[in-house]
Enzyme design. Structure first.
Site, PDB file in Angstrom:
ATOM      1  N   GLY A 171       0.948  -1.233  -0.033  1.00 56.06           N
ATOM      2  CA  GLY A 171      -0.108   0.122  -0.068  1.00 56.06           C
ATOM      3  C   GLY A 171       0.996   1.134  -0.044  1.00 56.06           C
ATOM      4  O   GLY A 171       0.463   2.311  -0.490  1.00 56.06           O
ATOM      5  N   ASP A 172       2.093   1.421   0.436  1.00 57.88           N
ATOM      6  CA  ASP A 172       2.889   2.366   0.336  1.00 57.88           C
ATOM      7  C   ASP A 172       4.214   1.633   0.344  1.00 57.88           C
ATOM      8  O   ASP A 172       5.393   1.963   1.025  1.00 57.88           O
ATOM      9  CB  ASP A 172       2.919   3.046   1.653  1.00 57.88           C
ATOM     10  CG  ASP A 172       3.810   4.551   1.757  1.00 57.88           C
ATOM     11  OD1 ASP A 172       4.127   4.717   0.542  1.00 57.88           O
ATOM     12  OD2 ASP A 172       4.062   4.946   2.822  1.00 57.88           O
ATOM     13  N   ALA A 173       4.457   1.356  -1.062  1.00 61.28           N
ATOM     14  CA  ALA A 173       5.689   0.298  -1.168  1.00 61.28           C
ATOM     15  C   ALA A 173       6.919   1.297  -1.825  1.00 61.28           C
ATOM     16  O   ALA A 173       7.093   1.430  -3.099  1.00 61.28           O
ATOM     17  CB  ALA A 173       5.346  -0.863  -2.213  1.00 61.28           C
ATOM     18  N   CYS A 174       7.487   1.925  -0.981  1.00 62.20           N
ATOM     19  CA  CYS A 174       8.480   2.958  -1.323  1.00 62.20           C
ATOM     20  C   CYS A 174       9.893   2.369  -0.492  1.00 62.20           C
ATOM     21  O   CYS A 174       9.793   1.475   0.367  1.00 62.20           O
ATOM     22  CB  CYS A 174       8.340   4.332  -0.862  1.00 62.20           C
ATOM     23  SG  CYS A 174       7.982   4.609   0.830  1.00 62.20           S
ATOM     24  N   ASN A 177      10.482   1.884   3.351  1.00 66.25           N
ATOM     25  CA  ASN A 177       9.572   1.064   4.105  1.00 66.25           C
ATOM     26  C   ASN A 177       9.988  -0.611   3.734  1.00 66.25           C
ATOM     27  O   ASN A 177       9.140  -1.487   4.338  1.00 66.25           O
ATOM     28  CB  ASN A 177       8.070   1.228   3.593  1.00 66.25           C
ATOM     29  CG  ASN A 177       7.693   2.476   4.021  1.00 66.25           C
ATOM     30  OD1 ASN A 177       7.971   3.009   5.035  1.00 66.25           O
ATOM     31  ND2 ASN A 177       6.744   2.823   3.300  1.00 66.25           N
TER      32      ASN A 177
END
Length: 258
Positions: A171-174, A177
């Site tokens: 969902g916030d695959a940066c 993370n």
């Protein structure tokens, strides 16, 4: 949450959501004001769920809810974040492997959803409030009124939704993370999973492609091929990157200027 401002807790950062993050030893505490409690509780539930899947990550150490907000305490994940490492094929391959493993969890086992209609509604709210954060936009997108960018997403929505391949997404695959052992370059865990849920795999892949290109200045084709995508869908890569960019509002300055 006064106890976080004493007793050896060190403030680490203020997140995009406005939550404050503190660390003491091997424990992190994320604190939010009352308006963010439901969202933080959702992140707590996701951390607890992911801990039972075999995907490496943090574990819930405590949950404290008071009248002035709530705090989620989690164990620290060892390693360094992906954006702190130099670009390497081995790191990219290990990143692809952990993302693939996450995406291979049966969707029926995941109680969380990240429905496309909900995400685009979130983007619409940010746009209509005039709160789009230009830091998340490409140079090209900054030249276009946010309302026009949003209209373009709506124009493609039905086509993109029809092609969706639903998996368990971060969902916030940066890169920040995903943590790695700096010696072996093995992935030691995933963090900040407040947006985790069942969604099109491209919701993650679009962000990772952009991160590899922007942070590591590498062609993401090898990463996508290692993941198992030899002919990526260019439309969805662009669509989901722009959609994510419009869901992050500009941070609101607090009483301490944060």
């Amino acid at each position: 949450m006064e106890f976080l401002r004493r007793g050896g807790w060190e403030r680490v950062l203020v997140g995009e959501s406005g939550a404050e993050v503190y660390r003491r030893g091997e424990i992190y505490a994320k604190w939010c004001q009352p308006g963010g409690v439901a969202e933080l509780r959702g992140e707590r539930d996701r951390v607890e769920w992911l801990a039972g899947t075999g995907i490496p990550g943090a574990r819930v150490a405590d949950w404290i809810e008071l009248v002035d907000g709530a705090a989620l305490l989690t164990t620290a994940v060892p390693g360094v974040s992906g954006d702190e490492l130099p670009a390497s094929r081995r790191t990219a391959d290990n990143l692809a492997a952990v993302v693939k493993a996450l995406h291979e969890i049966p969707t029926d086992d995941c109680p969380f959803e990240r429905r496309l209609d909900d995400v685009i509604s979130q983007a619409a709210d940010v746009v209509l409030r005039g709160a789009v954060n230009p830091e998340f936009l490409t140079d090209e997108w900054r030249l276009v009124p946010p309302e026009q960018l949003l209209a373009g997403l709506y124009a493609e929505l039905a086509e993109v939704e029809a092609k969706a391949e639903l998996v368990v997404c971060h969902g916030d695959a940066c890169l920040p993370n995903f943590l790695f052992d700096p010696d072996t370059l093995e992935c030691t865990g995933v963090i900040d999973i407040g947006r985790l849920g069942v969604a099109d795999r491209y919701a993650d892949l679009a962000l990772l492609k952009a991160q590899l290109e922007d942070e590591w200045s590498v062609d993401a084709a090898d990463f996508l091929q290692t993941y198992g995508l030899t002919e990526p869908d260019a439309q969805r890569l662009t669509f989901y990157r722009l959609l994510d960019s419009l869901t992050w509002p500009r941070p609101v300055s607090g009483p301490e200027g944060t």
